[in-house]
Design an enzyme around this catalytic site. Structure first.
Site, mmCIF file in Angstrom:
data_model
loop_
_atom_site.group_PDB
_atom_site.id
_atom_site.type_symbol
_atom_site.label_atom_id
_atom_site.label_comp_id
_atom_site.label_asym_id
_atom_site.label_seq_id
_atom_site.Cartn_x
_atom_site.Cartn_y
_atom_site.Cartn_z
ATOM 1 N N ASN A 23 0.747 -1.249 0.087
ATOM 2 C CA ASN A 23 0.044 -0.005 -0.164
ATOM 3 C C ASN A 23 0.942 1.393 0.051
ATOM 4 O O ASN A 23 0.386 2.457 -0.211
ATOM 5 C CB ASN A 23 -0.858 0.200 1.200
ATOM 6 C CG ASN A 23 -1.946 -1.095 0.858
ATOM 7 O OD1 ASN A 23 -2.068 -1.680 -0.237
ATOM 8 N ND2 ASN A 23 -2.971 -1.219 1.906
ATOM 9 N N CYS A 118 -16.075 -3.526 -4.098
ATOM 10 C CA CYS A 118 -15.382 -4.683 -4.127
ATOM 11 C C CYS A 118 -16.000 -5.660 -2.820
ATOM 12 O O CYS A 118 -16.946 -5.143 -2.208
ATOM 13 C CB CYS A 118 -13.838 -4.518 -4.161
ATOM 14 S SG CYS A 118 -13.463 -3.971 -2.529
ATOM 15 N N ARG A 123 -17.190 1.232 -1.601
ATOM 16 C CA ARG A 123 -15.844 2.141 -1.856
ATOM 17 C C ARG A 123 -15.990 3.269 -2.703
ATOM 18 O O ARG A 123 -15.226 3.167 -3.901
ATOM 19 C CB ARG A 123 -14.759 1.343 -2.143
ATOM 20 C CG ARG A 123 -14.588 0.097 -1.059
ATOM 21 C CD ARG A 123 -13.458 -0.773 -1.298
ATOM 22 N NE ARG A 123 -12.243 -0.214 -1.067
ATOM 23 C CZ ARG A 123 -10.864 -0.655 -1.097
ATOM 24 N NH1 ARG A 123 -11.069 -2.105 -1.380
ATOM 25 N NH2 ARG A 123 -9.881 -0.081 -0.629
ATOM 26 N N ARG A 399 -2.100 -10.807 -4.359
ATOM 27 C CA ARG A 399 -2.389 -9.457 -4.582
ATOM 28 C C ARG A 399 -1.417 -8.887 -3.454
ATOM 29 O O ARG A 399 -1.011 -7.749 -3.941
ATOM 30 C CB ARG A 399 -3.668 -9.121 -4.221
ATOM 31 C CG ARG A 399 -4.772 -9.196 -5.246
ATOM 32 C CD ARG A 399 -5.975 -8.435 -5.146
ATOM 33 N NE ARG A 399 -5.480 -7.187 -4.963
ATOM 34 C CZ ARG A 399 -6.374 -6.404 -3.817
ATOM 35 N NH1 ARG A 399 -7.159 -6.722 -3.346
ATOM 36 N NH2 ARG A 399 -5.984 -4.912 -3.548
#
Ligand SMILES: CC(=O)N[C@H]1[C@@H](OP(=O)(O)OP(=O)(O)OC[C@H]2O[C@@H](n3ccc(=O)[nH]c3=O)[C@H](O)[C@@H]2O)O[C@H](CO)[C@@H](O)[C@@H]1O
Ligand SMILES: C=C(OP(=O)(O)O)C(=O)O
Length: 420
Positions: A23, A118, A123, A399
């Protein structure tokens, strides 16, 4: 589709290397759009999301080249040849929206697919768009795309976020770095990944004050230049492996981890009965005696991260006593509950809170990952469950976790990837 097979019950001992933070890496790669010069990122994790961001940038004309033998150094550079971020790539990864601010600031226009919701929630990206509009952008939505343009440069202004958003803070921070005049971001996110982005932007020539606080003051500059930046270690990978050690017993050094980035996670783990201590080169995690139930509520940093909620639930599933886990960031981030329940966890969800009543032993089962952190919570549960656990849909895990099976087997876990 690959699966992960685990035989539970092995205590962990040794060292687990912690990689660069996903991130942090994703916005840093988007920052490559802010200059024609080379941005060199080191300690890049080898993850599916990094490859997705590299594909997205390639579509904009930015070449992402690996300049070391094991793919941890990426050199980004090139002129922007397209300002379109297509649905086919954006749908794979919501962080793709982070190209919007840089493209608009650099090129005066962008056409970026809306990322959509998602598994963990809807979001929206309204805060990103409103902030850019306040800076003078004209934004329209057309056929699922954000069409943004600005006449001249974006203009500095004061933006007060009604809620803390990591992504909106990052997008506006990057846009403001090249805007005309001063931008003030109030109620900005303070996550270590934001600080890392600020440090890289400053190395590229940006002028940013208030780094690490909820009020960022950015004096726009006309151009940014190249830089070399080392990505911070991943605090969520760190927390995940800390939970693994806590659940299985044993003692592990999380190499390169930073205790000062753990925020509430270190405190909550201590309360639950786990020693988390800084040692030369990393952080040592060791269970004291039993595990105790602790209540947590997810909050923006330095509060307890939503990205650790699923893993903490797996830990609480085998603790003594009960724990109330409240998810305050995303409205649907309890997808792991039904799968943990299939392994014998006792969890009841009431709205945004889950009551977890610890059980002495989980049982191995075939389970399905629904999202990234749900996947890791199932791996953790499998590490202590009796018998065999097979986690399917591990593309979610890939991921955000590099070589989870290699890292855990090196410290004694019985875990392997079944390739289909
Ligand atoms: C790539 C990356 O860094 N992802 C992280 C980032 O996601 P992301 O940046 O998407 O998360 P945000 O901090 O923006 O989201 C926080 C909350 O704000 C809401 N919101 C956000 C933007 C907006 O325009 N409007 C709005 O309503 C979201 O729906 C959510 O309820 O921070 C999250 C919160 O720590 C983490 O779980 C994600 O792992
Ligand atoms: C939710 C996450 O990522 P993203 O925002 O990319 O979906 C995460 O890292 O846990």
């Amino acid at each position: 589709m690959d699966r992960i097979r685990i035989i539970g019950g092995q205590p962990l001992a040794g060292e687990i290397p912690i990689g660069g933070a996903k991130n942090a890496a994703l916005p840093l790669m988007a920052a490559g759009l802010l200059t024609d010069e080379r941005l060199v990122l080191t300690r890049v994790p080898r993850l599916a999301d990094i490859a997705t961001m590299a594909d997205l940038l390639a579509g904009h004309g930015i070449a992402v080249e690996q300049t070391d033998s094991d793919g941890r150094v990426l050199s980004l550079g090139g002129a922007i040849t397209s300002t379109e971020a297509p649905y086919d790539i954006v749908r794979k990864m919501r962080a793709s929206i982070l190209v919007l601010g840089p493209l608009l600031a650099r090129c005066g226009e962008a056409r970026v697919s809306l990322p959509g919701g998602c598994a963990i929630g809807t979001r929206p990206v309204d805060l990103h768009l409103k902030g850019l509009e306040q800076m003078g952008a004209i934004i329209e939505l057309d056929a699922g795309y954000v069409m943004a343009r600005v006449i001249g440069r974006l203009k500095g202004t004061t933006i007060i976020f009604p809620m803390v958003s990591v992504g909106a803070t990052e997008n506006l921070l990057m846009a403001a770095s090249l805007a005309d005049g001063q931008t003030v971001l109030r109620n900005a996110a303070r996550e270590p990944e934001i600080i890392d982005l600020c440090h890289c932007l400053v190395a590229m020539g940006a002028r940013i004050g208030g780094i690490g606080t909820g009020e960022l003051v950015i004096e726009g500059v006309e151009r940014l230049h190249g830089a070399t930046h080392a990505i911070i270690p991943d605090r969520i990978e760190t927390g995940t492996y800390a939970c693994a050690v806590a659940m299985t017993g044993g003692s592990v050094v999380l190499r390169d981890a930073r205790i000062d980035h753990l925020g509430a996670v270190a405190r909550v783990l201590e309360e639950a009965g786990i020693d988390v201590a800084e040692v030369p080169g990393g952080v040592r995690v060791q269970r004291r005696n039993g595990l105790h139930g602790v209540d947590v509520m997810t909050e923006p940093y330095p509060g307890f991260p939503t990205d650790m909620q699923a893993q903490f639930m797996a830990l609480m599933a085998v603790a003594d006593g009960a724990s109330m886990i409240t998810e305050s960031i995303f409205e649907n981030r309890f997808m792991h509950v039904s799968e943990l329940t299939r392994m014998g966890a006792r969890v009841n969800v009431h709205g945004a809170s889950a009551i977890v009543r610890g059980v002495p032993q989980l049982a191995g089962a075939q389970v399905m990952a629904t999202d990234l952190r749900a996947s890791s919570s199932l791996i953790l549960a499998g590490l202590v469950a009796k018998g065999e656990t097979v986690v399917s849909r591990v593309y979610h895990l890939d991921r955000g976790y590099e070589d989870v099976e290699g890292k855990l087997s090196a410290v004694g876990a019985k875990i392997e990837r079944l390739r289909d």
